[in-house]
Design a protein around this motif. Structure first.
Motif, PDB file in Angstrom:
ATOM      1  N   ASP A  70      -7.998   8.133  22.791  1.00 35.07           N
ATOM      2  CA  ASP A  70      -7.618   8.154  24.208  1.00 35.07           C
ATOM      3  C   ASP A  70      -7.142   6.759  24.599  1.00 35.07           C
ATOM      4  N   GLY A  71      -7.380   6.342  25.781  1.00 38.48           N
ATOM      5  CA  GLY A  71      -6.925   5.023  26.210  1.00 38.48           C
ATOM      6  C   GLY A  71      -5.862   5.155  27.260  1.00 38.48           C
ATOM      7  N   ASN A  72      -5.800   4.157  28.116  1.00 37.51           N
ATOM      8  CA  ASN A  72      -4.924   4.225  29.266  1.00 37.51           C
ATOM      9  C   ASN A  72      -3.555   3.638  28.951  1.00 37.51           C
ATOM     10  N   VAL A  73      -2.547   4.492  28.984  1.00 40.05           N
ATOM     11  CA  VAL A  73      -1.194   4.057  28.621  1.00 40.05           C
ATOM     12  C   VAL A  73      -0.672   2.989  29.573  1.00 40.05           C
ATOM     13  N   SER A  74      -1.094   3.042  30.820  1.00 46.70           N
ATOM     14  CA  SER A  74      -0.554   2.098  31.794  1.00 46.70           C
ATOM     15  C   SER A  74      -1.016   0.661  31.540  1.00 46.70           C
ATOM     16  N   LEU A  75      -2.053   0.485  30.715  1.00 39.75           N
ATOM     17  CA  LEU A  75      -2.537  -0.861  30.426  1.00 39.75           C
ATOM     18  C   LEU A  75      -1.720  -1.559  29.335  1.00 39.75           C
ATOM     19  N   LEU A  76      -0.782  -0.824  28.786  1.00 44.87           N
ATOM     20  CA  LEU A  76      -0.049  -1.307  27.633  1.00 44.87           C
ATOM     21  C   LEU A  76       0.936  -2.426  27.996  1.00 44.87           C
ATOM     22  N   SER A  77       0.929  -3.494  27.217  1.00 46.96           N
ATOM     23  CA  SER A  77       1.978  -4.485  27.445  1.00 46.96           C
ATOM     24  C   SER A  77       3.157  -4.102  26.556  1.00 46.96           C
ATOM     25  N   PRO A  78       4.305  -3.823  27.192  1.00 48.34           N
ATOM     26  CA  PRO A  78       5.417  -3.251  26.443  1.00 48.34           C
ATOM     27  C   PRO A  78       6.052  -4.220  25.447  1.00 48.34           C
ATOM     28  N   HIS A  79       6.102  -5.518  25.780  1.00 52.27           N
ATOM     29  CA  HIS A  79       6.832  -6.440  24.927  1.00 52.27           C
ATOM     30  C   HIS A  79       5.907  -7.276  24.051  1.00 52.27           C
ATOM     31  N   ALA A  80       6.365  -7.578  22.864  1.00 51.88           N
ATOM     32  CA  ALA A  80       5.632  -8.458  21.974  1.00 51.88           C
ATOM     33  C   ALA A  80       5.745  -9.863  22.540  1.00 51.88           C
ATOM     34  N   PRO A  81       4.657 -10.433  23.054  1.00 54.59           N
ATOM     35  CA  PRO A  81       4.770 -11.753  23.678  1.00 54.59           C
ATOM     36  C   PRO A  81       5.180 -12.794  22.633  1.00 54.59           C
ATOM     37  N   GLY A  82       6.153 -13.603  22.971  1.00 56.17           N
ATOM     38  CA  GLY A  82       6.542 -14.703  22.087  1.00 56.17           C
ATOM     39  C   GLY A  82       7.357 -14.276  20.888  1.00 56.17           C
ATOM     40  N   ALA A  83       7.395 -12.981  20.635  1.00 57.58           N
ATOM     41  CA  ALA A  83       8.111 -12.533  19.440  1.00 57.58           C
ATOM     42  C   ALA A  83       9.596 -12.347  19.724  1.00 57.58           C
ATOM     43  N   MET A  84       9.958 -12.417  20.996  1.00 62.58           N
ATOM     44  CA  MET A  84      11.339 -12.173  21.409  1.00 62.58           C
ATOM     45  C   MET A  84      12.323 -13.111  20.715  1.00 62.58           C
ATOM     46  N   GLU A  85      11.942 -14.382  20.604  1.00 63.36           N
ATOM     47  CA  GLU A  85      12.888 -15.350  20.079  1.00 63.36           C
ATOM     48  C   GLU A  85      13.268 -15.079  18.625  1.00 63.36           C
ATOM     49  N   TYR A  86      12.465 -14.285  17.936  1.00 64.98           N
ATOM     50  CA  TYR A  86      12.820 -13.962  16.561  1.00 64.98           C
ATOM     51  C   TYR A  86      13.657 -12.686  16.484  1.00 64.98           C
ATOM     52  N   GLY A  87      13.906 -12.097  17.636  1.00 66.64           N
ATOM     53  CA  GLY A  87      14.776 -10.926  17.699  1.00 66.64           C
ATOM     54  C   GLY A  87      14.312  -9.790  16.800  1.00 66.64           C
ATOM     55  N   ASP A  88      13.013  -9.608  16.729  1.00 66.20           N
ATOM     56  CA  ASP A  88      12.508  -8.611  15.800  1.00 66.20           C
ATOM     57  C   ASP A  88      11.434  -7.773  16.500  1.00 66.20           C
ATOM     58  N   THR A  89      11.807  -7.179  17.600  1.00 70.43           N
ATOM     59  CA  THR A  89      10.809  -6.470  18.396  1.00 70.43           C
ATOM     60  C   THR A  89      11.110  -4.976  18.471  1.00 70.43           C
ATOM     61  N   GLN A  90      12.093  -4.522  17.703  1.00 70.03           N
ATOM     62  CA  GLN A  90      12.502  -3.113  17.791  1.00 70.03           C
ATOM     63  C   GLN A  90      11.341  -2.139  17.560  1.00 70.03           C
ATOM     64  N   LEU A  91      10.545  -2.430  16.522  1.00 73.91           N
ATOM     65  CA  LEU A  91       9.469  -1.498  16.198  1.00 73.91           C
ATOM     66  C   LEU A  91       8.348  -1.564  17.224  1.00 73.91           C
ATOM     67  N   TRP A  92       8.114  -2.744  17.760  1.00 72.70           N
ATOM     68  CA  TRP A  92       7.132  -2.906  18.827  1.00 72.70           C
ATOM     69  C   TRP A  92       7.563  -2.079  20.038  1.00 72.70           C
ATOM     70  N   ASP A  93       8.823  -2.230  20.406  1.00 71.12           N
ATOM     71  CA  ASP A  93       9.355  -1.500  21.562  1.00 71.12           C
ATOM     72  C   ASP A  93       9.269   0.008  21.341  1.00 71.12           C
ATOM     73  N   LEU A  94       9.590   0.425  20.119  1.00 69.76           N
ATOM     74  CA  LEU A  94       9.548   1.840  19.793  1.00 69.76           C
ATOM     75  C   LEU A  94       8.113   2.362  19.930  1.00 69.76           C
ATOM     76  N   ASN A  95       7.159   1.559  19.428  1.00 66.33           N
ATOM     77  CA  ASN A  95       5.757   1.938  19.546  1.00 66.33           C
ATOM     78  C   ASN A  95       5.359   2.059  21.017  1.00 66.33           C
ATOM     79  N   ALA A  96       5.813   1.068  21.813  1.00 65.47           N
ATOM     80  CA  ALA A  96       5.443   1.067  23.234  1.00 65.47           C
ATOM     81  C   ALA A  96       5.971   2.312  23.942  1.00 65.47           C
ATOM     82  N   SER A  97       7.166   2.766  23.539  1.00 60.98           N
ATOM     83  CA  SER A  97       7.734   3.924  24.227  1.00 60.98           C
ATOM     84  C   SER A  97       7.154   5.245  23.713  1.00 60.98           C
ATOM     85  N   GLN A  98       6.600   5.243  22.516  1.00 64.33           N
ATOM     86  CA  GLN A  98       6.140   6.498  21.909  1.00 64.33           C
ATOM     87  C   GLN A  98       4.635   6.719  21.955  1.00 64.33           C
ATOM     88  N   THR A  99       3.875   5.639  22.071  1.00 61.76           N
ATOM     89  CA  THR A  99       2.450   5.761  21.787  1.00 61.76           C
ATOM     90  C   THR A  99       1.682   6.673  22.735  1.00 61.76           C
TER      91      THR A  99
END
Lengths: 489, 340
Positions: free
Chosen positions: B38-67
């Motif tokens: 279970d767990g509350n979806v609204s508590l989710l932080s959608p973006h990988a903090p600090g990982a943006m600069e490496y331009g490698d957040t696609q899978l994180w974003d996908l997880n955030a939208s699907q989980t």
């Protein structure tokens, strides 16, 4: 009371400047500004080239228009306006000259000021201390002269500008040009293939050990030009050659482009030693001006037991993009890469090597020293690739970085790819700063902080500098110290 | 499938140069499924903090939208992330270690048949806390596991992670650690025992963003059959992180002619008063010690196994929990026997 002598003042003034930054005032002949198919045709016509070479150039040009610049390097490169430059610039009246004595004295004076020995008479007359080194002097787009040609010819060595080689040895040129760096290799190499104007050509016949060091000195003088030289060195079976390359340019506020291609071919048991001291104008303290140095250098160890060794000291250029590489095709062949890269002020460098092991029992060694000061950024980027057939291949890589000051960056990006179980690969890298203890120790003994720094940095680079031929080693040590001027305090 | 293919990182991206996830996923027919957390979806932080600069957040974003599977953890725990045939899972673990605490979590990743688990693990370690994070990854032949771990380490805190990759399939074990406070420590270690056509990628970024931090990476890979191993490790020392001490080691042993190992250890350094180094080796078993042991009557397979165990030992030293360390030793022995 201060006890400073005039000598000290002069010394300090001379080392604080980019020594080679003067300009030679001379009438030049330019192609029209810009780059298009007509310019490519014009260059080819100026050089009186055969049809196959023009076709090759045009093919390269049409590819170049479609290609994009390589983006993977850790460099911030402002957009380049390729149309805002002259692609051909030569001192006027070059055609009629038959020997070096007839070259415009102002050009000879330029090389004298830079400390390049263009006079062979001294040596032939037996003047003591005159260096025996054959030089090909390239001034903007053309070679102004090559020394010691007759003497080299006695042993069968061909050393001339590539334009002359196209005329006199077309078969050799046609066979090897583009064989190591194909014109579509990358955008910069492609541009070079379309518009290269001069460079050096070396052929060492079978079993000959080249009797003297060969060298080419590149001077960019004219405004708004780019230099696109092409060097081709072929060492036939069992031959040996040591080749040196030097380069400088005047201080200017606008950026100039240098996109060279160097191809080396070593046949069975041959050895090529290629040394570079790169001192293009690096731009001023605010990062204004300077040369964009986008160079493709690659050698192929075609034959068994052949060897190619690259040594480079990179101190100049606003931006350096350069990866001298070895393709180790022949069994038991060897590749070496020794590099010192120094960046200061706003310079950026992304340099390293590629060692492609194809043959069995091939060996490679990489020693790279990176020094960053001021607000500069320097990256070592190197690839070691072991193909399936490279049984018992061996690589050793060592990369050390030194940071001077807290506004600069030093980075190490090695790629190590192994597809062979019998290969042994080792890679080591360190990053550190100059030890305070060492500086303190020097200062205690009356050596100033700046001198101490130069001393320590020279020690740090020793492994590489000692691989340079004598004359260059002294020069390089001086350069190392000068490049770091003003980085303390 | 429930996701667009263009959201999957391709080999054209520098960080995915050696791992072809698009190819691994190409012909899989999967349906989105749940683990039942279970767990509350609204508590989710959608973006990988600090990982943006490496331009490698696609899978994180996908997880955030699907989980649909979210788990919050604050104390010792053992978690199973098991997939069933045909499943596409997007689990997210959120681990919060309170100041001064010392906790241990063990994660077991496995599955049956064909599946893709795109997991995100988000960790926050507060001041002076210690978090020991142990993982075993043992996927099926057609299983795909992309695991993205993001950890923030506060002042004086310590993160110690160990991962054992066994089994089969396609694994991307990606860790992004941020040293946020002075004197924090990040220790990552792992053993990859790779066989058949297995693909295992370990991609690490450690960002030093505070002074006096220490980081350590010790990874050992053993490859046989047609296995493909990838190690990409990056130590990024920011300008403020003076007096950082960073070390990174990757050793690989290639036992078969068709195996391939690609290593890319990176240093990116902007502070001058630091000590950072890395070492990487790729090679075969040394003939001399093998000969030495055989000369003393130890049969070759036993001698080889001994050498490989010794090769892996250094990574096991990073495990603080004796029981888990012993289990890992047994796993290595088991793997070696099954291949002798």
């Amino acid at each position: 009371m201060s006890n400073i002598t005039q000598e000290t003042i002069d010394t300090v003034q001379s080392i604080n400047k980019y020594d080679a930054g003067f300009e030679t005032d001379i009438e030049m002949e330019y192609s029209p500004k810009g780059l298009n198919e007509d310019i490519v045709r014009l260059i080819s016509k100026k050089k009186n080239e055969p049809q196959w070479l023009l076709d090759w150039r045009l093919k390269a040009f049409s590819y170049w228009q479609k290609m994009t610049e390589p983006q993977w390097a850790k460099l911030k490169i402002p957009p380049i306006d390729y149309q805002d430059a002259y692609y051909y610039a030569a001192p006027k009246d070059m055609k009629k000259i038959k020997s070096l004595d007839e070259v415009d004295p102002r050009i000879l004076e330029t090389y004298k000021k830079l400390g390049i020995p263009l006079r062979e008479q001294e040596v032939l007359l037996g003047v003591e201390g005159a260096p025996t080194m054959a030089v090909d002097a390239v001034f903007d787009s053309v070679s102004v002269g090559t020394t010691f040609r007759a003497k080299l010819k006695e042993s069968g060595v061909i050393f001339c500008s590539i334009s002359e080689a196209v005329q006199d040895h077309p078969d050799l040129v046609r066979k090897y040009i583009g064989s190591v760096v194909p014109f579509a290799d990358n955008k910069h190499a492609c541009l070079n293939s379309a518009v290269f104007t001069d460079g050096s050509f070396v052929y060492i016949p079978e079993g000959v050990r080249c009797p003297m060091e060969l060298s080419t000195y590149f001077r960019m003088n004219a405004k708004n030009t780019g230099q696109f030289e092409r060097t081709l060195i072929i060492a036939d079976k069992g031959a040996y050659v040591s080749y040196l390359e030097g380069c400088t340019a005047p201080m200017r506020d606008e950026n100039q482009m240098h996109a060279a291609v160097v191809e080396l071919i070593a046949h069975d048991d041959a050895e090529i030693k290629y040394s570079t001291v790169q001192n293009w104008y690096p731009g001023d303290e605010e990062g204004k001006g300077g040369i964009y140095n986008f160079v493709t250098k690659r050698g192929i160890c075609e034959g068994r037991r052949s060897k190619i060794s690259w040594t480079q000291v990179e101190t100049g250029s606003a931006i350096t993009w350069k990866y001298p590489s070895c393709i180790l095709k022949g069994d038991y062949s060897q590749g070496e890469f020794y590099s010192v890269a120094i960046t200061n002020n706003h310079q950026q460098a992304d340099t390293g090597t590629k060692m492609i092991h194809m043959g069995a029992n091939t060996r490679s060694r990489i020693i790279a020293k990176t020094i960053s000061a001021g607000q500069s950024d320097s990256t070592y980027r190197g690839l070691v690739k072991i193909m399936g057939g490279a049984d018992n291949a061996r690589n050793f890589t060592q990369c050390d970085s030194l940071l001077i000051g807290d506004k600069c960056g030093a980075h190490t990006v090695p790629y190590i790819e192994s597809k062979n179980k019998s290969a042994q690969l080792e890679h080591e890298a360190t990053t550190s700063k100059i030890s305070e203890d060492q500086v303190f120790y020097c200062q205690q003994r009356g050596i100033s902080e700046e001198e101490a720094l130069a001393l320590i940095v020279n020690g740090f680079c020793r492994d590489v500098l000692q691989n340079l031929p004598m004359e260059f080693a002294v020069e390089a040590q001086k350069l190392v110290s000068i490049s770091l001027e003003g980085s303390v305090g | 499938m429930s996701f667009a293919f263009e959201n999957i990182p391709s080999v054209k991206s520098e960080r995915w140069k050696y791992s072809n996830l698009q190819r691994a996923l190409k012909d899989l027919s999967l349906t989105p499924a749940r683990l039942g957390w279970d767990g509350n979806v609204s508590l989710l932080s959608p973006h990988a903090p600090g990982a943006m600069e490496y331009g490698d957040t696609q899978l994180w974003d996908l997880n955030a939208s699907q989980t649909k599977d979210i788990k919050f953890i604050t104390s010792n725990d053992i978690i199973d992330v098991s997939a069933k045939d045909g499943q596409s899972l997007s689990p997210r673990l959120i681990i919060d270690v309170k100041a001064g605490e010392n906790i241990t979590i063990i994660e077991n990743h496995n599955g049956d048949g064909v599946y893709w688990k795109n997991a995100v693990v988000q960790i926050n370690i507060e001041e002076n806390a210690i978090f020991n994070h142990y993982r075993t990854i043992e996927e099926s032949e057609k299983g795909v596991n992309t695991l993205f771990t993001h950890v923030k380490i506060a002042k004086g805190a310590s993160y110690n992670a160990f991962t054992m990759v066994l089994g089969d399939g396609f694994v991307r074990n990606q860790i992004h650690a941020e040293i946020m406070g002075e004197g924090a420590h990040c220790g990552l270690a792992g053993v990859n025992l790779l066989a058949s056509t297995q693909h295992a990628d370990t991609t690490i970024t450690i960002e030093h963003q505070a002074p006096h931090g220490t980081s350590n990476q010790t990874y050992k890979s053993v490859l046989t059959d047609k296995a493909h191993g990838v190690f990409q490790g990056k130590v990024h020392v920011h300008k403020v992180a003076q007096k950082t001490d960073g070390y990174q080691l990757s050793n690989a042993l290639i036992l078969s002619p068709q195996a391939e190992m690609d290593t890319k250890p990176e240093l990116e350094i902007y502070a001058d008063d630091v000590k950072c180094s890395h070492g990487a080796t790729t090679g075969k078993l040394d003939d001399d010690p093998l000969f030495y042991m055989r000369a003393r009557g130890i049969p070759e397979p036993v001698a080889r196994a001994l050498l490989i165990e010794a090769f892996c030992a250094q990574a096991l030293e990073c495990i603080a929990d004796d029981v888990f360390a012993q289990t890992m030793r047994e796993e290595i022995a088991k793997w070696l026997t099954s291949r002798a």
